[in-house]
Design a protein around this motif. Structure first.
Motif, PDB file in Angstrom:
ATOM      1  N   ASN A 179       3.615  15.372   8.365  1.00 50.31           N
ATOM      2  CA  ASN A 179       3.126  14.460   9.382  1.00 50.31           C
ATOM      3  C   ASN A 179       3.177  12.886   9.182  1.00 50.31           C
ATOM      4  N   PHE A 180       2.698  12.721   8.024  1.00 43.89           N
ATOM      5  CA  PHE A 180       2.654  11.407   7.548  1.00 43.89           C
ATOM      6  C   PHE A 180       4.273  10.681   7.397  1.00 43.89           C
ATOM      7  N   TYR A 237      10.594   5.963   1.592  1.00 45.93           N
ATOM      8  CA  TYR A 237       9.590   6.775   0.940  1.00 45.93           C
ATOM      9  C   TYR A 237       9.425   7.977   1.456  1.00 45.93           C
ATOM     10  N   ILE A 238      10.200   8.525   2.118  1.00 44.17           N
ATOM     11  CA  ILE A 238       9.881   9.903   2.664  1.00 44.17           C
ATOM     12  C   ILE A 238      10.123  10.889   1.700  1.00 44.17           C
ATOM     13  N   LYS A 239      11.421  10.899   0.861  1.00 43.81           N
ATOM     14  CA  LYS A 239      11.651  11.746  -0.125  1.00 43.81           C
ATOM     15  C   LYS A 239      10.529  12.082  -0.993  1.00 43.81           C
ATOM     16  N   ALA A 256       0.898  -1.214  -0.026  1.00 41.98           N
ATOM     17  CA  ALA A 256       0.040   0.170   0.199  1.00 41.98           C
ATOM     18  C   ALA A 256       0.826   1.085  -0.055  1.00 41.98           C
ATOM     19  N   LEU A 257       1.868   1.212   0.783  1.00 41.58           N
ATOM     20  CA  LEU A 257       2.948   2.462   0.838  1.00 41.58           C
ATOM     21  C   LEU A 257       3.361   2.566  -0.762  1.00 41.58           C
ATOM     22  N   GLU A 258       3.780   1.524  -1.233  1.00 44.40           N
ATOM     23  CA  GLU A 258       4.623   1.866  -2.558  1.00 44.40           C
ATOM     24  C   GLU A 258       3.418   2.247  -3.652  1.00 44.40           C
ATOM     25  N   GLU A 259       2.015   1.884  -3.517  1.00 39.06           N
ATOM     26  CA  GLU A 259       1.138   2.199  -4.377  1.00 39.06           C
ATOM     27  C   GLU A 259       0.814   3.717  -4.237  1.00 39.06           C
TER      28      GLU A 259
END
Length: 116
Positions: A73-74, A92-94, A47-50
């Protein structure tokens, strides 16, 4: 707790999520307990990748300045997840942070003013 929370949310969605669905997905994710994330790591990472793919392809174009705090915030939450669970979320933050969007928005405004 339903084991397929994220899969169920995403199952009938298009490849690239609508911006509103990106926001909904982040809201769902942040409400999940860390124990669920650990137990359902694959579902969480999928889900994070999507989310990342949708946001980097089109979602960032719809992100208004007032929503920057939601994404920031996420990203802070992703750091917490990484720290508490050991799940590799920092990569994933960048792509999900609002860093750099101000420059992008300025260039858009400049282009709009040049076209007039």
């Amino acid at each position: 707790m339903n084991e397929n929370i994220l899969y169920n949310f995403l199952k009938n969605k298009p490849t690239y999520l609508d911006y509103d669905d990106e926001l909904k997905l982040m809201d769902i994710m942040t409400k999940l307990p860390m124990s669920w994330l650990i137990k359902n790591k694959k579902e969480f990472i999928d889900a994070l990748e999507e989310l990342e793919i949708s946001h980097t392809e089109t979602g960032f174009l719809y992100q208004e300045e007032c929503d920057d705090i939601i994404f920031d915030n996420f990203c802070e939450w992703l750091k917490e997840v990484n720290s508490k669970t050991g799940i590799a979320t920092l990569i994933y933050i960048k792509d999900l942070s609002s860093e750099g969007l101000d420059e992008f928005r300025k260039s858009l405004r400049k282009d709009e003013n040049t076209d007039k």
